[in-house]
Design a protein around this motif. Structure first.
Motif, PDB file in Angstrom:
ATOM      1  N   ALA A  26     -21.611  14.085 -13.984  1.00 31.05           N
ATOM      2  CA  ALA A  26     -21.454  13.620 -12.280  1.00 31.05           C
ATOM      3  C   ALA A  26     -21.572  15.101 -12.285  1.00 31.05           C
ATOM      4  O   ALA A  26     -20.766  16.586 -12.537  1.00 31.05           O
ATOM      5  N   ASP A  27     -21.963  15.735 -11.139  1.00 30.82           N
ATOM      6  CA  ASP A  27     -22.084  16.327 -10.158  1.00 30.82           C
ATOM      7  C   ASP A  27     -22.193  16.283  -9.039  1.00 30.82           C
ATOM      8  O   ASP A  27     -23.211  16.472  -7.786  1.00 30.82           O
ATOM      9  N   GLY A  28     -20.767  17.135  -8.564  1.00 33.18           N
ATOM     10  CA  GLY A  28     -20.842  16.009  -6.771  1.00 33.18           C
ATOM     11  C   GLY A  28     -19.933  17.018  -6.166  1.00 33.18           C
ATOM     12  O   GLY A  28     -20.049  17.966  -6.685  1.00 33.18           O
ATOM     13  N   ASP A  29     -20.432  17.207  -5.014  1.00 34.15           N
ATOM     14  CA  ASP A  29     -20.033  18.018  -3.489  1.00 34.15           C
ATOM     15  C   ASP A  29     -18.585  17.105  -2.849  1.00 34.15           C
ATOM     16  O   ASP A  29     -18.237  16.263  -2.477  1.00 34.15           O
ATOM     17  N   PRO A  30     -17.493  18.014  -3.341  1.00 32.76           N
ATOM     18  CA  PRO A  30     -16.163  17.932  -3.032  1.00 32.76           C
ATOM     19  C   PRO A  30     -15.942  17.877  -1.543  1.00 32.76           C
ATOM     20  O   PRO A  30     -15.023  16.711  -1.082  1.00 32.76           O
ATOM     21  N   GLU A  31     -16.416  18.739  -0.703  1.00 34.08           N
ATOM     22  CA  GLU A  31     -16.432  19.380   0.578  1.00 34.08           C
ATOM     23  C   GLU A  31     -17.393  17.644   1.449  1.00 34.08           C
ATOM     24  O   GLU A  31     -16.847  17.053   2.174  1.00 34.08           O
ATOM     25  N   SER A  32     -18.381  16.861   1.216  1.00 34.57           N
ATOM     26  CA  SER A  32     -19.182  15.576   0.919  1.00 34.57           C
ATOM     27  C   SER A  32     -18.541  14.285   1.057  1.00 34.57           C
ATOM     28  O   SER A  32     -17.900  13.639   1.400  1.00 34.57           O
ATOM     29  N   GLY A  33     -17.217  14.291  -0.524  1.00 29.12           N
ATOM     30  CA  GLY A  33     -16.753  13.337  -1.132  1.00 29.12           C
ATOM     31  C   GLY A  33     -15.413  13.690   0.090  1.00 29.12           C
ATOM     32  O   GLY A  33     -14.822  12.591   0.255  1.00 29.12           O
ATOM     33  N   GLN A  34     -15.333  14.517   0.522  1.00 29.66           N
ATOM     34  CA  GLN A  34     -13.071  14.533   1.405  1.00 29.66           C
ATOM     35  C   GLN A  34     -14.114  13.908   3.041  1.00 29.66           C
ATOM     36  O   GLN A  34     -13.528  13.117   3.391  1.00 29.66           O
ATOM     37  N   GLN A  35     -14.880  13.829   3.053  1.00 28.55           N
ATOM     38  CA  GLN A  35     -15.518  13.125   4.792  1.00 28.55           C
ATOM     39  C   GLN A  35     -15.860  11.445   3.953  1.00 28.55           C
ATOM     40  O   GLN A  35     -15.161  11.423   4.558  1.00 28.55           O
ATOM     41  N   LEU A  36     -16.415  11.425   3.093  1.00 25.13           N
ATOM     42  CA  LEU A  36     -16.447  10.006   2.436  1.00 25.13           C
ATOM     43  C   LEU A  36     -15.490   9.796   2.051  1.00 25.13           C
ATOM     44  O   LEU A  36     -15.236   8.238   3.189  1.00 25.13           O
ATOM     45  N   SER A  37     -14.846  10.085   1.978  1.00 25.56           N
ATOM     46  CA  SER A  37     -12.951   9.416   1.409  1.00 25.56           C
ATOM     47  C   SER A  37     -12.050   9.549   3.113  1.00 25.56           C
ATOM     48  O   SER A  37     -11.988   8.307   2.955  1.00 25.56           O
ATOM     49  N   MET A  38     -12.398   9.883   3.784  1.00 26.45           N
ATOM     50  CA  MET A  38     -11.847   9.798   5.137  1.00 26.45           C
ATOM     51  C   MET A  38     -12.716   9.109   6.453  1.00 26.45           C
ATOM     52  O   MET A  38     -11.831   7.731   6.638  1.00 26.45           O
ATOM     53  N   LYS A  39     -13.851   8.606   5.666  1.00 28.09           N
ATOM     54  CA  LYS A  39     -14.583   7.540   6.568  1.00 28.09           C
ATOM     55  C   LYS A  39     -15.059   6.568   6.167  1.00 28.09           C
ATOM     56  O   LYS A  39     -14.497   4.794   6.573  1.00 28.09           O
ATOM     57  N   GLY A  40     -14.884   5.791   4.802  1.00 30.81           N
ATOM     58  CA  GLY A  40     -15.364   4.947   3.846  1.00 30.81           C
ATOM     59  C   GLY A  40     -16.759   5.088   3.862  1.00 30.81           C
ATOM     60  O   GLY A  40     -17.672   5.636   4.331  1.00 30.81           O
ATOM     61  N   ASP A  41     -17.415   3.457   3.165  1.00 32.94           N
ATOM     62  CA  ASP A  41     -19.106   3.497   3.440  1.00 32.94           C
ATOM     63  C   ASP A  41     -18.960   2.915   4.390  1.00 32.94           C
ATOM     64  O   ASP A  41     -20.264   2.286   4.853  1.00 32.94           O
ATOM     65  N   GLY A  42     -18.668   2.260   5.714  1.00 31.29           N
ATOM     66  CA  GLY A  42     -19.340   2.084   7.114  1.00 31.29           C
ATOM     67  C   GLY A  42     -18.715  -0.222   7.297  1.00 31.29           C
ATOM     68  O   GLY A  42     -18.930  -0.369   8.279  1.00 31.29           O
ATOM     69  N   SER A  43     -18.219  -0.326   6.207  1.00 30.43           N
ATOM     70  CA  SER A  43     -17.999  -1.758   5.468  1.00 30.43           C
ATOM     71  C   SER A  43     -16.925  -1.836   5.399  1.00 30.43           C
ATOM     72  O   SER A  43     -16.333  -3.286   5.357  1.00 30.43           O
ATOM     73  N   GLY A  44     -15.887  -1.217   5.060  1.00 28.10           N
ATOM     74  CA  GLY A  44     -14.380  -1.280   4.925  1.00 28.10           C
ATOM     75  C   GLY A  44     -13.697  -0.150   5.225  1.00 28.10           C
ATOM     76  O   GLY A  44     -14.012   0.823   6.035  1.00 28.10           O
ATOM     77  N   ALA A  45     -12.301   0.047   4.142  1.00 29.78           N
ATOM     78  CA  ALA A  45     -11.391   0.669   5.010  1.00 29.78           C
ATOM     79  C   ALA A  45     -11.642   2.339   3.593  1.00 29.78           C
ATOM     80  O   ALA A  45     -11.575   2.079   3.156  1.00 29.78           O
ATOM     81  N   PRO A  46     -11.408   2.809   4.626  1.00 25.35           N
ATOM     82  CA  PRO A  46     -11.589   4.854   3.505  1.00 25.35           C
ATOM     83  C   PRO A  46     -10.605   4.846   2.431  1.00 25.35           C
ATOM     84  O   PRO A  46      -9.536   3.837   2.747  1.00 25.35           O
ATOM     85  N   CYS A  47     -11.323   5.310   1.629  1.00 26.34           N
ATOM     86  CA  CYS A  47     -10.090   5.516   0.178  1.00 26.34           C
ATOM     87  C   CYS A  47      -8.944   5.764   0.357  1.00 26.34           C
ATOM     88  O   CYS A  47      -7.368   5.522  -0.264  1.00 26.34           O
ATOM     89  N   MET A  48      -8.719   6.711   1.489  1.00 26.69           N
ATOM     90  CA  MET A  48      -7.329   7.347   2.392  1.00 26.69           C
ATOM     91  C   MET A  48      -6.452   6.083   2.186  1.00 26.69           C
ATOM     92  O   MET A  48      -5.155   6.166   2.475  1.00 26.69           O
ATOM     93  N   ALA A  49      -6.878   5.384   3.073  1.00 24.36           N
ATOM     94  CA  ALA A  49      -6.014   4.145   3.458  1.00 24.36           C
ATOM     95  C   ALA A  49      -5.381   3.243   2.048  1.00 24.36           C
ATOM     96  O   ALA A  49      -4.072   3.162   2.147  1.00 24.36           O
ATOM     97  N   CYS A  50      -5.865   3.133   0.981  1.00 19.35           N
ATOM     98  CA  CYS A  50      -4.708   2.923  -0.257  1.00 19.35           C
ATOM     99  C   CYS A  50      -4.249   3.905  -1.358  1.00 19.35           C
ATOM    100  O   CYS A  50      -2.794   3.942  -1.051  1.00 19.35           O
ATOM    101  N   HIS A  51      -5.657   5.342  -1.833  1.00 21.89           N
ATOM    102  CA  HIS A  51      -4.695   6.133  -2.346  1.00 21.89           C
ATOM    103  C   HIS A  51      -4.234   7.551  -1.836  1.00 21.89           C
ATOM    104  O   HIS A  51      -3.461   8.120  -2.386  1.00 21.89           O
ATOM    105  N   GLY A  52      -3.850   7.373   0.037  1.00 23.04           N
ATOM    106  CA  GLY A  52      -3.052   8.620   0.476  1.00 23.04           C
ATOM    107  C   GLY A  52      -3.894   9.786   1.077  1.00 23.04           C
ATOM    108  O   GLY A  52      -5.005   9.627   0.414  1.00 23.04           O
ATOM    109  N   PRO A  53      -3.500  10.213   1.778  1.00 21.49           N
ATOM    110  CA  PRO A  53      -4.174  11.367   2.526  1.00 21.49           C
ATOM    111  C   PRO A  53      -4.764  12.339   1.488  1.00 21.49           C
ATOM    112  O   PRO A  53      -5.587  13.388   1.700  1.00 21.49           O
TER     113      PRO A  53
END
Length: 219
Positions: A26-53
Motif C-alpha cells: 500500500a503506497d498511498g498519499d495521506p493528503e489526497s486521502g484526506q480530501q477523498l475522506s471529506m468528499k466521498g466518491d461522488g455517489s455516497g456519503a464521505p468517510c467522515m459522515a460515519c467514521h467521524g472527522p
C-alpha cells in the motif's frame, strides 16, 4: 498429540500463514486521502459522515474507529468491500467508485492519524472481568485462545494481518464477532476468527467486546 495441542498448533500455523502470505503493498498519499475522506466518491456519503472527522468512529452506529490502524490492513478491508468479500451495503455503496490508488490514499490518511484516546463505554464490572480473562488468558478447555495470541501485546495489532482491537467500540466488536460466527465474514484464507467465534457464547461475546472497549487503544 491431543485435540487441544492440535488446535494450538493450527492457530500458530494459521498465524504464520497469514503473516507470510497476505502482505500487500500500500503506497498511498495521506493528503489526497484526506480530501477523498471529506468528499466521498461522488455517489455516497464521505468517510467522515460515519467514521467521524478524526476517524474516531461512532459507538451508537457500530462504526469502528479507523484512525491509526495499519495502512495495509485498511486498504485490504476497503478492497474487500468492493469485491464483496466483506458484506456491508453502506460501505460497498460509498466506496464502489474509488480506484485502487484512491483506496490506498484513504488508507494512508487514516493510518497517519492518532488513535482515539478512549472509546470506553459503561459496562457491568463483572462482564468486563469475564472479558478480561477471555481476552488475556482464553478458555482453553473450550479451545478458545486469548485474543492477544494473534492481536499482539495489549491487543494493539500485529502488522497488516491482525488489526488493533484494543479500545475499539464494543458495538462494532460484537457485530464483527457475530459476523465471523455466522460465516458472513470471510476475509482470511484460514478463517482463524471464524473458528474461534463459533466457540464463543453470546455472553462471552458481550464480555469480550465490553473489555476490549474499556482498555486504551494506544499507549
Amino acid at each position: 498429540m491431543n485435540n487441544k495441542q492440535g488446535f494450538v498448533v493450527n492457530c500458530a500455523l494459521g498465524a504464520l500463514f497469514l503473516g507470510v502470505s497476505l502482505s500487500v503493498s500500500a503506497d498511498g498519499d495521506p493528503e489526497s486521502g484526506q480530501q477523498l475522506s471529506m468528499k466521498g466518491d461522488g455517489s455516497g456519503a464521505p468517510c467522515m459522515a460515519c467514521h467521524g472527522p478524526n476517524g474516531e468512529g461512532n459507538a451508537a452506529g457500530a462504526f469502528p474507529y479507523i484512525a491509526g490502524m495499519n495502512e495495509q490492513y485498511l486498504y485490504r478491508q476497503l478492497k474487500a468491500y468492493q469485491t464483496s468479500d466483506r458484506n456491508n451495503a453502506v460501505m460497498s455503496m460509498n466506496i464502489d467508485n474509488f480506484s485502487d490508488q484512491q483506496l490506498q490514499d484513504i488508507a494512508a490518511y487514516y493510518a497517519s492519524l492518532d488513535k482515539p484516546t478512549s472509546t470506553a463505554e459503561s459496562a457491568n464490572s463483572g462482564l468486563i472481568k469475564q472479558g478480561e480473562r477471555l481476552v488475556n488468558v482464553g478458555d482453553w478447555d473450550n479451545y478458545i485462545p486469548p485474543c492477544s495470541t494473534c492481536h499482539g501485546p495489549n491487543n494493539r495489532g500485529v502488522d497488516e494481518n491482525f488489526p488493533g482491537i484494543a479500545g475499539q467500540h464494543s458495538s462494532y466488536i460484537k457485530q464483527q464477532i457475530n459476523a465471523w460466527k455466522s460465516g458472513n465474514r470471510k476475509t482470511d484464507k484460514v478463517q482463524l476468527m471464524e473458528a474461534v467465534a463459533k466457540r464463543l457464547s453470546d455472553e462471552q461475546i458481550e464480555a469480550v467486546s465490553a473489555y476490549l472497549a474499556s482498555i486504551p487503544a494506544a499507549e
